[in-house]
Design an enzyme around this catalytic site. Structure first.
Site, PDB file in Angstrom:
ATOM      1  N   ASP A 193       0.807  -1.210   0.000  1.00 17.07           N
ATOM      2  CA  ASP A 193       0.000   0.000   0.000  1.00 17.07           C
ATOM      3  C   ASP A 193       0.845   1.268   0.000  1.00 17.07           C
ATOM      4  O   ASP A 193       0.307   2.365  -0.166  1.00 17.07           O
ATOM      5  CB  ASP A 193      -0.917   0.026   1.228  1.00 17.07           C
ATOM      6  N   GLU A 194       2.149   1.122   0.197  1.00 16.28           N
ATOM      7  CA  GLU A 194       3.023   2.296   0.229  1.00 16.28           C
ATOM      8  C   GLU A 194       3.844   2.365  -1.054  1.00 16.28           C
ATOM      9  O   GLU A 194       3.329   2.781  -2.081  1.00 16.28           O
ATOM     10  CB  GLU A 194       3.867   2.259   1.510  1.00 16.28           C
TER      11      GLU A 194
END
Length: 300
Positions: A81-82
């Site tokens: 997600d990063e």
């Protein structure tokens, strides 16, 4: 090399996100958002702390799940997600540029850009991010007129009636410990169990690492979820912070968090608020323009 890689978006799976995306030097090494955006503009769940003095902290992330900058960089790079990166993405992207090959050769003895070497270089750069130019620093170094009377009154409150110094002390204005101050939103929207997710210790439910107060007035919004302004926080602390009570269905819940006993109602008046805020402003340094490095372009 670490500075270049800190600003290098091609470390990410999208080719668009760098460490500096969430730790921007013009924003005092944070990003000014409640929570940051990750891969494909995915909203993350926690506020991005300033990277300033990160090399001096005993643990990293709000939940303290790592103790080294190298591991912190690795975890962000690998998080889907990063930055959503991988060993392969890093090797393929950086190997295309002779300048990177030359720099890795100079630093590590050969030109291979591995994940381990990238995180070592980024961590080495982050350890250079140090401040010490606030008026409070000048005051501590003997310039007794560096603080105004209002700021001195705020300093006295900070150390006594306002009880701030219980958790915010030392060179970085933090005890680097974990406390539950009633902001976990347990059982509600935006629930975050904090350090408990790392330790599985019920005593850690809702506990988060004490943030540094350096540059505090320049790094809003605040707390792990970025939901608060400075005035809101001071009002909450003055009231003794939140002290949630269990609903009927939560009475026997062994994980229901208990707000730390360090917090108590303060009974500060309006002038106390003015003085305390004045002192907090004295903890912020004047802005310093830091130009990002020139990154190699295709065809260079």
């Amino acid at each position: 090399l670490g500075k270049m890689l800190f600003f290098e978006p091609r470390l990410s799976g999208s080719g668009q996100i760098a460490c500096a995306s969430c730790h921007e030097p013009d924003m005092y090494w944070s990003d000014g958002r409640a929570v940051s955006f990750g891969h494909n503009r995915t909203p993350l769940t926690r506020n991005a702390p300033s990277a300033l003095h990160a090399g001096l902290r005993s643990s990293l992330f709000w939940d303290g799940r790592v103790s080294s900058l190298e591991q912190q960089a690795h975890d962000v790079l690998m998080n889907v997600d990063e930055m959503r990166s991988s060993e392969e993405i890093i090797a393929n992207n950086l190997s295309k540029f002779p300048e990177y090959s030359e720099r890795f050769e100079a630093v590590f003895g050969d030109s291979k850009p591995t994940m381990e070497r990238v995180t070592q270089a980024i961590a080495a750069f982050e350890r250079t991010l140090k401040g010490g130019r606030s008026r409070f620093d000048y005051f501590l170094n003997g310039k007794t007129k560096a603080l105004t009377d209002e700021e001195l009154a705020g300093l006295h409150l900070f150390r006594t009636t306002a009880r701030c110094i219980n958790c915010h002390h030392g060179p970085l204005m933090t005890d680097d410990k974990f406390h539950n101050i009633g902001l976990s939103n347990y059982g509600r929207k935006f629930e975050d169990l904090g350090r408990y997710l790392i330790t599985n210790d019920p005593a850690d439910v809702g506990s988060f690492r004490t943030p540094s107060l350096r540059n505090i007035t320049a790094t809003a919004p605040y707390m792990h979820n970025g939901m608060f302004t400075l005035d809101e926080l001071l009002t909450l602390y003055n009231a003794g912070m939140r002290n949630p009570r269990p609903r009927k269905d939560q009475v026997d819940d062994p994980l229901f968090p208990t707000t730390t006993s360090i917090l108590k109602p303060l009974h500060l008046n309006e002038q106390d608020f003015v003085d305390l805020k004045a002192f907090l402003h004295a903890l912020s340094e004047p802005p310093r323009r830091i130009l990002p490095p020139k990154l190699p372009a295709f065809g260079d």
